[in-house]
Scaffold this active site. Structure first.
Site, PDB file in Angstrom:
ATOM      1  N   HIS A 167     -53.489  41.943 -57.265  1.00 26.44           N
ATOM      2  CA  HIS A 167     -53.626  40.872 -56.267  1.00 26.44           C
ATOM      3  C   HIS A 167     -54.485  41.440 -55.148  1.00 26.44           C
ATOM      4  CE1 HIS A 167     -50.284  38.533 -58.078  1.00 26.44           C
ATOM      5  NE2 HIS A 167     -49.897  39.742 -58.454  1.00 26.44           N
ATOM      6  N   ASP A 225     -50.775  46.021 -59.432  1.00 24.32           N
ATOM      7  CA  ASP A 225     -50.164  44.843 -58.802  1.00 24.32           C
ATOM      8  C   ASP A 225     -50.566  44.707 -57.325  1.00 24.32           C
ATOM      9  OD1 ASP A 225     -48.686  42.507 -58.864  1.00 24.32           O
ATOM     10  OD2 ASP A 225     -46.720  43.468 -58.959  1.00 24.32           O
ATOM     11  N   ASP A 226     -49.873  45.408 -56.437  1.00 20.13           N
ATOM     12  CA  ASP A 226     -50.151  45.356 -54.992  1.00 20.13           C
ATOM     13  C   ASP A 226     -50.135  46.792 -54.464  1.00 20.13           C
ATOM     14  OD1 ASP A 226     -49.883  42.313 -54.536  1.00 20.13           O
ATOM     15  OD2 ASP A 226     -48.063  42.837 -55.637  1.00 20.13           O
ATOM     16  N   HIS A 270     -54.182  43.349 -63.574  1.00 16.48           N
ATOM     17  CA  HIS A 270     -53.127  42.735 -62.749  1.00 16.48           C
ATOM     18  C   HIS A 270     -53.186  43.373 -61.369  1.00 16.48           C
ATOM     19  CE1 HIS A 270     -48.651  41.275 -62.572  1.00 16.48           C
ATOM     20  NE2 HIS A 270     -49.224  41.255 -61.372  1.00 16.48           N
ATOM     21  N   GLU A 284     -40.678  38.994 -64.839  1.00 19.92           N
ATOM     22  CA  GLU A 284     -40.654  40.102 -63.864  1.00 19.92           C
ATOM     23  C   GLU A 284     -39.207  40.166 -63.353  1.00 19.92           C
ATOM     24  OE1 GLU A 284     -42.908  39.366 -60.282  1.00 19.92           O
ATOM     25  OE2 GLU A 284     -42.853  41.457 -59.636  1.00 19.92           O
ATOM     26  N   HIS A 288     -47.432  35.014 -64.321  1.00 22.57           N
ATOM     27  CA  HIS A 288     -46.355  35.980 -64.113  1.00 22.57           C
ATOM     28  C   HIS A 288     -45.100  35.389 -64.773  1.00 22.57           C
ATOM     29  CE1 HIS A 288     -48.990  37.714 -61.149  1.00 22.57           C
ATOM     30  NE2 HIS A 288     -48.085  38.524 -60.648  1.00 22.57           N
TER      31      HIS A 288
HETATM   32  N1  ADE Z   1     -47.731  38.190 -55.690  1.00 27.43           N
HETATM   33  C1  ADE Z   1     -48.162  39.421 -55.432  1.00 27.43           C
HETATM   34  N2  ADE Z   1     -47.473  40.321 -56.145  1.00 27.43           N
HETATM   35  C2  ADE Z   1     -46.592  39.625 -56.897  1.00 27.43           C
HETATM   36  C3  ADE Z   1     -45.611  39.979 -57.837  1.00 27.43           C
HETATM   37  N3  ADE Z   1     -45.357  41.244 -58.162  1.00 27.43           N
HETATM   38  N4  ADE Z   1     -44.860  38.998 -58.381  1.00 27.43           N
HETATM   39  C4  ADE Z   1     -45.084  37.726 -58.040  1.00 27.43           C
HETATM   40  N5  ADE Z   1     -46.003  37.344 -57.167  1.00 27.43           N
HETATM   41  C5  ADE Z   1     -46.753  38.287 -56.597  1.00 27.43           C
HETATM   42 ZN    ZN Z   2     -48.412  40.412 -59.709  1.00 27.85          ZN
END
Ligand code: ADE
Ligand code: ZN
Length: 328
Positions: free
Chosen positions: A17, A276-277, A15, A198, A195
């Protein structure tokens, strides 16, 4: 606590991005290279801006930041930088999300995006021995029509990506809105993930499973609110790609010590650790593992189980999964 041993465990990241691995330093460099003005005077100012109140407050900055990505070389450089971080963190396999609509909506061709990412991933395999798969995510704040158009544009490049996902603003955009595009992608033998859970309710996880027929749930931490759903996830060994640092930064949990990942692991849910990011949330995969060890007293045994789950939940072949799982 044996941090060095935990950090050295072989892992898969499921996971991530790729646009979320855009570090402020690279954002600055690409803005300069492409003659784009940024609303920040320094990288320190960017770091300071990364205080989020919820998912949307992050997405607003994340989509704006991605505006510096213009050429195939930009996407190559972004992906290559992430792969180098993978090497440091003992990530031996990664399954990367990309958001084509973020780029095509502002006039960057789909081909430009996927060529740059794909070339870096091929180099990652050859030069860093990191295997990978690419997953195309649809933005759920855009209409399904836009997702269908994106799928049509993407299908000629089908050998470059293994699956499709669903991301962006969750609340108010339930999976049921994307049933048709997911059915079309599944018919093309693309593996579906989404997703769900969350910020959105457990009902969205049910919809992702029943309507989109996903092979994994991304995040899914709100499943704990629904006992029958938890039993189903355990019974079906349905993986959740959990992102601890992300959940704290986006206020899904108040702090890492409140996170439910180890509680779910102990109940035999197939949870995995992911970043994630990472450029926005304060760390890559090993920082997340370290955080769990420090704030939730994660043991080496639990860390090994999480790493094992990451291979089990991956889209590697059964033989490749076995090879890595036997090392743990
Ligand atoms: N795009 C990038 N990170 C995300 C996240 N945590 N939730 C939804 N979309 C995303
Ligand atoms: Zn994500």
């Amino acid at each position: 606590m044996d941090l060095k041993t935990i950090e050295a465990l072989p892992k898969a990241e499921l996971h991530l991005h790729i646009e979320g691995s855009l570090e402020p330093e690279m954002m600055f460099g690409l803005a300069e290279r492409n003659g784009i003005a940024l609303p920040y005077a320094s990288t320190q100012e960017i770091h300071k801006a990364y205080e989020f109140t919820n998912l949307q407050s992050f997405l607003d900055l994340y989509y704006a930041g991605a505006g510096v990505l213009q050429t195939s070389q930009d996407f190559y450089d972004l992906t290559w930088a992430y792969l180098k971080r993978c090497k440091e963190d003992h990530v031996v396999h990664t399954e990367i999300f990309f958001d084509p609509q973020t780029h095509t909506e502002r006039g960057v061709a789909f081909e430009t995006v996927i060529e740059g990412i794909h070339t870096a991933l091929a180099d990652g395999k050859e030069k860093l021995s990191i295997s990978s798969h690419l997953i195309l995510c649809f933005l759920r704040h855009l209409p399904e029509k836009s997702a269908l158009k994106t799928l049509d544009e993407a299908l000629p490049y089908k050998e470059y990506f293994i699956g499709i996902g669903l991301d962006s603003s969750e609340a108010g955009f339930p999976p049921e809105m994307f049933e048709r595009v997911f059915a079309k992608a599944r018919k093309a033998d693309l593996i579906p993930v989404a997703h769900a859970g969350e910020e959105g309710p457990p009902e969205y996880i049910h919809q992702a499973l029943d309507l989109l027929k996903v092979a994994r749930i991304d995040h899914g931490v709100r499943a704990v609110e629904d006992k029958a759903l938890m039993e189903r996830l355990i019974r079906e060994r349905m993986p959740l790609t959990v992102c601890p640092f992300s959940n704290v930064k986006l206020k899904v949990f108040e702090s890492l010590s409140d996170h439910n990942i180890l509680e779910m692991l102990n109940q035999d849910v197939c949870v995995t650790v992911n970043s994630d990011d990472p450029a926005y949330f304060g760390g890559y995969i090993n920082a997340n593992f370290k955080g769990l060890a420090q704030e939730l007293s994660m043991t080496l045994e639990q860390a090994k189980k999480l790493a094992k789950n990451s291979f089990e939940a991956s889209f590697l072949s059964e033989a490749q999964k076995r090879k890595w799982m036997e090392m743990l």
